[in-house]
Design a protein around this motif. Structure first.
Motif, short mmCIF file in Angstrom:
data_model
loop_
_atom_site.label_atom_id
_atom_site.label_comp_id
_atom_site.label_asym_id
_atom_site.label_seq_id
_atom_site.Cartn_x
_atom_site.Cartn_y
_atom_site.Cartn_z
N ILE A 19 7.78 2.27 -11.18
CA ILE A 19 7.29 0.95 -11.55
C ILE A 19 5.91 1.04 -12.20
N PHE A 20 5.03 1.88 -11.67
CA PHE A 20 3.69 2.02 -12.23
C PHE A 20 3.73 2.55 -13.66
N PHE A 21 4.63 3.48 -13.93
CA PHE A 21 4.73 4.00 -15.29
C PHE A 21 5.32 2.97 -16.24
N TYR A 22 6.15 2.08 -15.71
CA TYR A 22 6.72 1.02 -16.55
C TYR A 22 5.67 -0.04 -16.86
N ASN A 23 4.94 -0.46 -15.83
CA ASN A 23 3.89 -1.47 -16.01
C ASN A 23 2.95 -1.39 -14.82
N ILE A 24 1.68 -1.11 -15.10
CA ILE A 24 0.72 -0.90 -14.01
C ILE A 24 0.51 -2.17 -13.19
N PHE A 25 0.59 -3.33 -13.86
CA PHE A 25 0.41 -4.59 -13.13
C PHE A 25 1.59 -4.86 -12.20
N LEU A 26 2.79 -4.50 -12.66
CA LEU A 26 3.96 -4.64 -11.79
C LEU A 26 3.86 -3.68 -10.60
N GLY A 27 3.26 -2.52 -10.84
CA GLY A 27 3.06 -1.57 -9.75
C GLY A 27 2.12 -2.12 -8.69
N LEU A 28 1.02 -2.73 -9.15
CA LEU A 28 0.08 -3.35 -8.21
C LEU A 28 0.75 -4.52 -7.48
N PHE A 29 1.55 -5.27 -8.22
CA PHE A 29 2.27 -6.39 -7.60
C PHE A 29 3.27 -5.88 -6.56
N SER A 30 3.88 -4.73 -6.82
CA SER A 30 4.83 -4.15 -5.87
C SER A 30 4.13 -3.75 -4.57
N CYS A 31 2.93 -3.19 -4.71
CA CYS A 31 2.15 -2.84 -3.51
C CYS A 31 1.82 -4.10 -2.71
N LEU A 32 1.46 -5.16 -3.43
CA LEU A 32 1.19 -6.43 -2.76
C LEU A 32 2.44 -6.95 -2.08
N LEU A 33 3.58 -6.76 -2.72
CA LEU A 33 4.85 -7.21 -2.15
C LEU A 33 5.16 -6.48 -0.85
N ILE A 34 4.92 -5.17 -0.83
CA ILE A 34 5.14 -4.40 0.40
C ILE A 34 4.22 -4.92 1.50
N PHE A 35 3.00 -5.23 1.11
CA PHE A 35 2.04 -5.79 2.06
C PHE A 35 2.56 -7.11 2.64
N LEU A 36 3.11 -7.96 1.76
CA LEU A 36 3.61 -9.26 2.20
C LEU A 36 4.89 -9.13 3.04
N LEU A 37 5.73 -8.15 2.68
CA LEU A 37 6.97 -7.96 3.43
C LEU A 37 6.69 -7.54 4.87
N ASN A 38 5.54 -6.94 5.09
CA ASN A 38 5.17 -6.58 6.46
C ASN A 38 4.80 -7.79 7.29
N SER A 39 4.66 -8.95 6.63
CA SER A 39 4.34 -10.17 7.38
C SER A 39 5.46 -10.58 8.31
N ILE A 40 6.63 -9.93 8.17
CA ILE A 40 7.74 -10.23 9.08
C ILE A 40 7.35 -9.93 10.53
N PHE A 41 6.34 -9.04 10.70
CA PHE A 41 5.89 -8.71 12.05
C PHE A 41 4.90 -9.75 12.58
N TYR A 42 4.56 -10.72 11.72
CA TYR A 42 3.71 -11.82 12.17
C TYR A 42 4.47 -13.12 12.16
N ILE A 43 5.80 -13.05 12.34
CA ILE A 43 6.58 -14.27 12.50
C ILE A 43 5.98 -15.05 13.66
N PRO A 44 5.77 -16.36 13.48
CA PRO A 44 5.11 -17.14 14.53
C PRO A 44 5.68 -16.87 15.92
N LYS A 45 4.77 -16.69 16.86
CA LYS A 45 5.17 -16.35 18.22
C LYS A 45 4.75 -17.45 19.19
N ILE A 46 5.46 -17.52 20.29
CA ILE A 46 5.08 -18.48 21.33
C ILE A 46 4.88 -17.73 22.63
#
Length: 402
Positions: free
Chosen positions: A132-159
């Motif tokens: 992805i980085f070789f295709y488009n560096i901005f898409l590569g950075l966005f992909s890293c951000l996406l991985i970061f956001l996908l980890n938010s599944i571990f912060y699903i609201p808890k009670i």
């Protein structure tokens, strides 16, 4: 640092348990567990540095079944693998209760576990990130951000579950205690697969779809129409509200149900929109659309999502009457004819009204945007408030002695 090293090694070792059929886990070092990802990434870096243009030309010149070039296929599959791969990994981490195990036996905090999973996922998708980085560096950075956001599944609201005797507090993933992980995974991925089918047909059969994106009004109309298809299936919110039997108990221990439900509904809304929107962003960027057009399309998709969600709010009330034990029982339920007719009417009327007034030629782009926001906002919030009030009021089958 040593704790982090041993923790991430343990996490990679645990992957053997849920990816292999065998119960045996080989004792391997972190280097042995991860070298293939690093070596393949380094190899890809050298290959792209030496022959990037040649590889792209070969992929563009050769077609699969004579309808789609391998380059176009790769632009669809790479983000799909990235999205679904990370999501699948995280679902299995949750399903196998890896976090709880590491908390109990290795004194890992929630933040430390999040960091470990994040770096583990980065290592796993490192070869894809190189591509992805070789295709488009901005898409590569966005992909890293996406991985970061996908980890938010571990912060699903808890009670907090309150036990009167011990008064011990347990942090659990509340969503997965109400809806099983497979149903959550299906509810998230079905819209994503719908977008992939849509993208494939857009590339292969544009005339069949009759898509005209020559102006911004048509982009908005296309997004609204497509979104009503993408999000027509039952969403996570539907399962969460339909299968939840805890509301009377939560109310009894003094929890404000309105705020409790609101926080979780909006968290799930963000998750439900994020994944399909991400895949569409990659696709529209590949087609060469500008940022304004892309965000207009994603805005239309989001409006369609809330329109479909407002309909599902009413469906929640119909299905809650049957008090299903779990999602499997709900899916196996044979809907009566009169209820089926109600569902069709409830689904069709709001969507048809929305699509019809968007075809009126008198309105310009900004007028249509404003009308859609007003119409969908009124429909969503009125049905949301009504449904939540009925859900809270309707759970009167459990009585407490005061």
């Amino acid at each position: 640092m040593e704790k982090f090293y041993y923790s991430i090694t343990l996490l990679f070792l645990s992957r053997q348990g849920y990816w292999n059929d065998s119960n045996n886990v080989k004792e391997l070092s972190l280097i042995q567990l991860t070298y293939k990802y690093f070596l393949s990434s380094i190899a890809l870096v050298f290959i792209f540095l030496i022959a990037k243009s040649e590889i792209y030309n070969i992929l563009k010149e050769n077609q699969i079944w004579g309808i789609l070039s391998y380059f176009e296929l790769a632009t669809i599959l790479v983000p799909a693998i990235l999205l679904l791969g990370i999501l699948y990994e995280n679902i299995y981490v949750l399903k196998t209760k890896t976090e709880s195990t590491m908390r109990i036996f290795f004194n890992i905090t929630g933040r430390e576990f999040w960091n470990i999973v994040f770096f583990k996922n980065l290592i796993l998708v490192l070869p894809i990130l190189v591509v992805i980085f070789f295709y488009n560096i901005f898409l590569g950075l966005f992909s890293c951000l996406l991985i970061f956001l996908l980890n938010s599944i571990f912060y699903i609201p808890k009670i907090r579950y309150v036990r009167s005797r011990s008064k011990q507090l347990f942090n659990v993933s509340y969503l997965l205690s109400v809806v099983d992980s497979l149903t959550v995974f299906k509810a998230i991925t079905v819209p994503i697969f719908s977008t992939f089918i849509f993208m494939f047909m857009w590339l292969v059969l544009p005339d069949f779809l009759g898509i005209d994106t020559s102006n911004k009004v048509m982009i908005l109309n296309t997004a609204l129409f497509s979104g009503t298809i993408f999000f027509s299936n039952k969403g996570i919110n539907f399962y969460f509200l339909t299968l939840n039997k805890d509301f009377p108990y939560l109310k009894a221990v003094g929890i404000d149900l309105n705020k409790f439900i609101k926080k979780r509904i909006w968290s799930l809304n963000v998750i439900s929109i994020l994944f399909p929107a991400t895949s569409l962003y990659f696709f529209l960027n590949y087609l060469g659309y500008g940022l304004i057009d892309i965000f207009l399309f994603l805005f239309g998709i989001s409006l369609a999502y809330f329109l479909c969600q407002s309909i599902q709010m009413l469906e929640v009330l119909l299905f809650r009457e049957y008090r299903f034990r779990d999602a499997k029982e709900l899916e196996a339920f044979s809907i009566p004819v009169n209820m089926r007719i109600k569902l069709y009417i409830m689904r069709l009327i709001p969507i048809i009204v929305c699509l019809l007034f968007n075809q009126i030629k008198l309105f310009g782009l900004w007028s249509l945007i404003l009308l859609n926001i007003i119409y969908i906002g009124i429909v969503y919030f009125s049905l949301y408030r009504y449904t939540i009030s009925q859900v809270i009021k309707g759970d009167c089958n459990v009585h407490f002695i005061h």
